[in-house]
Design a protein around this motif. Structure first.
Motif, PDB file in Angstrom:
ATOM      1  N   LYS B 230      19.888  27.751  94.199  1.00 21.93           N
ATOM      2  CA  LYS B 230      20.717  27.701  92.997  1.00 21.93           C
ATOM      3  C   LYS B 230      22.166  27.999  93.368  1.00 21.93           C
ATOM      4  N   GLN B 240      24.384  20.473  87.451  1.00 21.49           N
ATOM      5  CA  GLN B 240      22.961  20.677  87.142  1.00 21.49           C
ATOM      6  C   GLN B 240      22.790  20.821  85.646  1.00 21.49           C
TER       7      GLN B 240
ATOM      8  N   GLN C 100      17.440  22.381  87.583  1.00 26.63           N
ATOM      9  CA  GLN C 100      17.003  23.343  88.577  1.00 26.63           C
ATOM     10  C   GLN C 100      16.938  24.735  87.970  1.00 26.63           C
ATOM     11  N   PHE C 102      15.352  28.895  88.781  1.00 27.93           N
ATOM     12  CA  PHE C 102      15.459  29.840  89.884  1.00 27.93           C
ATOM     13  C   PHE C 102      14.569  29.391  91.038  1.00 27.93           C
ATOM     14  N   ALA C 103      13.337  29.048  90.722  1.00 24.23           N
ATOM     15  CA  ALA C 103      12.382  28.704  91.779  1.00 24.23           C
ATOM     16  C   ALA C 103      12.259  27.193  91.949  1.00 24.23           C
ATOM     17  N   ASP C 104      12.100  26.497  90.870  1.00 29.24           N
ATOM     18  CA  ASP C 104      11.857  25.062  90.963  1.00 29.24           C
ATOM     19  C   ASP C 104      12.387  24.431  89.688  1.00 29.24           C
ATOM     20  N   ARG C 105      12.005  23.187  89.461  1.00 25.36           N
ATOM     21  CA  ARG C 105      12.515  22.458  88.305  1.00 25.36           C
ATOM     22  C   ARG C 105      11.974  23.025  87.003  1.00 25.36           C
ATOM     23  N   ASP C 126       7.671  22.818  81.330  1.00 25.52           N
ATOM     24  CA  ASP C 126       7.189  22.925  82.705  1.00 25.52           C
ATOM     25  C   ASP C 126       8.101  23.858  83.461  1.00 25.52           C
ATOM     26  N   LYS C 128       8.146  26.721  87.105  1.00 19.40           N
ATOM     27  CA  LYS C 128       7.433  27.393  88.175  1.00 19.40           C
ATOM     28  C   LYS C 128       8.168  28.671  88.545  1.00 19.40           C
ATOM     29  N   THR C 130       9.104  32.815  88.631  1.00 22.20           N
ATOM     30  CA  THR C 130       8.330  33.952  89.101  1.00 22.20           C
ATOM     31  C   THR C 130       7.385  34.438  88.019  1.00 22.20           C
ATOM     32  N   PRO C 131       6.096  34.536  88.326  1.00 25.99           N
ATOM     33  CA  PRO C 131       5.172  35.036  87.302  1.00 25.99           C
ATOM     34  C   PRO C 131       5.538  36.447  86.893  1.00 25.99           C
ATOM     35  N   ALA C 132       5.359  36.762  85.643  1.00 25.13           N
ATOM     36  CA  ALA C 132       5.602  38.075  85.034  1.00 25.13           C
ATOM     37  C   ALA C 132       7.091  38.407  84.954  1.00 25.13           C
ATOM     38  N   SER C 182      19.611  29.483  83.972  1.00 25.21           N
ATOM     39  CA  SER C 182      19.242  28.095  84.231  1.00 25.21           C
ATOM     40  C   SER C 182      18.842  27.412  82.940  1.00 25.21           C
TER      41      SER C 182
END
Lengths: 210, 240, 215
Positions: B230, B240, C100, C102-105, C126, C128, C130-132, C182
């Protein structure tokens, strides 16, 4: 056809603990680490693997007399890929949430060593019923292994089991358990425990029975 | 954003941030099995990178031109046969079968090439090369490429993040960077395990047990890279 | 050696044909359901995204405003969903945004009022993250912070927001500032891309508009 080796029932029971695909044979690590974040995903994955393993074993056993050494792996791979496609599409159609969560790990069943190994070792040499019971035993063993890891990761990581909260609100959720490091550490620790139990049992058998 | 910055982001993402082994859990079997010595590990990493590149090239070509919904060659063939101007055929159900055949062929190709031109290298690889066929990392790379090439079938998004279908450049970058990431992870693990030979490990943990525990710590370390892409995309001025 | 390759190829070819037929059957029977599932995902969310909710009681403002029918408008690959109440009155728009995280789309839906001056809701399709931590962007808490925001200024996520109801500041998820930022960036980009298109669309006469479908 003469029956060599264990009977169908023995194979079935063998697959669950003594020859457990994850803890004893150390195969199929990729889905074991990836989908054991919660019980639902783990059980869905083991159902998919069971479906593919049983179908592939039965198919391979049916055509075992027609296989030739050079093209045998190709035939296994083609069979497995076809059944995995069916499983993947069925999941996308009937369990879309699970399909999204499992993502690329359902097609990765194609290269899961467990299935190719069972086809090679057992199904290509045995009758259909024996191959099928071997497949069922291995699937149960796999499901058991996934369940053990998923239970630890889900309860420690989210305080829930199958999505039902069991720990109460006092439990600080160990988020790390749901993330990759937690997967590696849980599986490593459990493998160590399984090995230790195995040596204890064979040690007892050596000193006790002999 | 420009193609170059997109490629850099994909490469950094696949190699370091979302490392194939430590984040996506693919390629674990060779990771546990081959990581006892650094030279063997490095050789395995190079072989995997090589095979992944060939497999990605072939599978992108098949997916883009034949398999995806609305693919050029398939549409042309269907239209010539049926005579209807807008007939299409969605062959994406055959994706997985095609990919696994592509991977098996790539491994064969690489094996023949290495045997012909680098016989000493071939001897040192030994039985590893055929085993790469069951390496999840390669199929995973193909699946990631498939995911990004079939985009646009789900209803377009607004804003710049809509995402165009990946071209060959993006696919190859992902594959090579993924292989590099695998190599990095396996070489680090081999270095650590060489040191472990001098340690007094409990019997039960030797082998896969301790490897997985160390992999967990490595994964923890690599988690520190999260969010770097990022920042990178912000620095490169990507919209983005 | 050559004989055995060619001689045994018949088995592989036969199997390939058989499996090809099986897969064609699977495709024919399941592809409808799979498409339907993908559409359901978006359509199910539309009513809750364009409803105008009373902030205190949480109730829909008037029953007549509940989105009943949806007209899908596509233009150059971008899809916008125009929602109408049961009286045929336009209630709002729902558009998809992606980008985008933090982790993915991250892919999400944004609900807007009929002239895109207000954001009425947000739903993450959708992610992906970070869990929690990051995946709390899916929770009701975070989604609620996007209700009734004016679009004239881009939204900004801040770790601490003292006056949450005013202006363009969104309270970020605790411990997941980048994921929250994001989401705001994606929402802003989607709205900024949509507003000029909407202005052009509304300026045209009804018969000149690009094709749509009733649903």
């Amino acid at each position: 056809m003469a029956q060599d080796g264990p009977t169908g029932l023995e194979r079935f029971i063998n697959g669950i603990l003594p020859e457990n695909p994850v803890y004893r044979q150390v195969l199929g690590m990729c889905p074991t680490l990836a989908v054991t974040g919660n019980m639902k995903a783990a059980m869905t994955m083991s159902a998919a693997v069971a479906f593919v393993l049983i179908c592939a074993n039965i198919m391979t056993s049916l055509i075992r007399d027609l296989l030739r050494p050079h093209l045998r792996i190709l035939v296994f791979t083609l069979t497995i890929a076809a059944f995995v496609t069916v499983a993947d599409r069925a999941l996308a159609a009937y369990l879309p949430e699970m399909s999204k969560e499992l993502g690329p790990y359902v097609p990765l069943i194609i290269v899961n060593c467990i299935i190719i190994c069972r086809c090679e070792v057992c199904a290509s040499k045995q009758r259909v019923l024996i191959a099928a019971s071997d497949a069922m035993g291995q699937s149960m063993g796999f499901a058991l292994a996934l369940a053990s890891i998923a239970t630890i990761r889900e309860i420690l990581g989210t305080g829930a089991w199958f999505g039902v909260p069991v720990m109460g609100t006092w439990w600080p959720e160990w988020g790390i358990m749901v993330l990759p490091p937690g997967a590696f550490i849980t599986l490593g620790a459990l493998l160590g425990v399984a090995n230790w139990l195995g040596t204890m049992r064979s040690g007892k058998a050596a000193t006790g029975e002999k | 954003m420009t193609l170059a910055s997109e490629l850099v982001l994909i490469a950094v993402g696949a190699a370091v941030i979302n490392n194939f082994v430590l984040h996506y859990f693919v390629g674990i079997c060779p990771f546990i099995g081959v990581s006892r010595r650094v030279d063997m590990a490095f050789g395995m990493g190079c072989a995997v990178t090589f095979v992944i590149s060939v497999a990605a090239l072939l599978s992108w070509t098949f997916t883009f031109y034949i398999l995806r919904p609305g693919a050029p060659l398939t549409s042309w063939a269907v239209r010539s046969v049926t005579g209807k101007a807008d007939a299409t055929l969605d062959l994406s159900i055959l994706n997985y079968i095609v990919y696994i055949f592509v991977i098996a062929s790539s491994v064969q190709l690489v094996e023949m090439y290495v045997r012909k031109f680098f016989p000493r290298l071939y001897k040192s690889f030994g039985v590893f090369l055929p085993l790469i066929t069951t390496n999840c990392a390669i199929l995973f790379a193909c699946l990631e490429i498939m995911k990004h090439v079939s985009v646009g079938a789900g209803g377009g998004a607004w804003g710049a993040g809509g995402g165009a279908a990946w071209g060959l450049a993006q696919a190859m970058t992902l594959a090579i960077a993924g292989g590099l990431g695998f190599t990095i992870a396996i070489v680090i693990m081999a270095g650590i395990r060489e040191e472990l030979d001098h340690c007094d490990l409990p019997e039960a943990l030797k082998g896969p047990g301790i490897t997985l525990l160390i992999a967990g710590i490595l994964a923890l370390a690599f988690m520190g890279f999260s969010g770097v892409d990022k920042t990178l995309s912000g620095l490169m001025g990507g919209a983005q | 050696m050559k004989d055995s390759y060619i001689g045994q190829a018949w088995l592989v070819l036969l199997l390939a044909l058989a499996f090809g037929g099986m897969l064609a059957g699977v495709q024919a029977s399941l592809s409808g359901r799979i498409e339907e599932n993908k559409r359901r995902e978006t359509y199910d969310q539309i009513p809750s995204l364009v409803v105008i909710r009373d902030r205190r009681t949480g109730k829909v403002a008037t029953r007549a405003d509940a989105a009943k029918t949806v007209e899908v408008v596509t233009d150059q690959g971008k899809v916008a969903y125009h929602a109408f109440s049961s009286y045929g009155k336009p209630v709002g728009w729902v558009i998809k945004g992606a980008g985008q995280g933090f982790a993915d789309r991250i892919e999400l839906l944004v609900g807007l009022n009929d002239d895109a001056t207000k954001i009425l809701g947000m739903y993450v399709l959708d992610q992906k993250e970070t869990p929690a931590l990051g995946d709390k962007i899916r929770g009701e808490d975070f989604r609620d912070r996007f209700r009734d925001r004016f679009t004239k200024e881009p939204l900004v996520a801040r770790p601490v927001v003292t006056d949450a109801s005013a202006g363009n500041k969104i309270q970020a998820v605790v411990g997941a500032t980048i994921s929250s930022r994001s989401v705001c960036d994606i929402v802003n980009a989607a709205v900024a891309d949509f507003k000029p298109w909407l202005a052009a669309y509304q300026a045209k006469g009804a018969d000149e508009r690009p094709g749509g479908e009733e649903d």
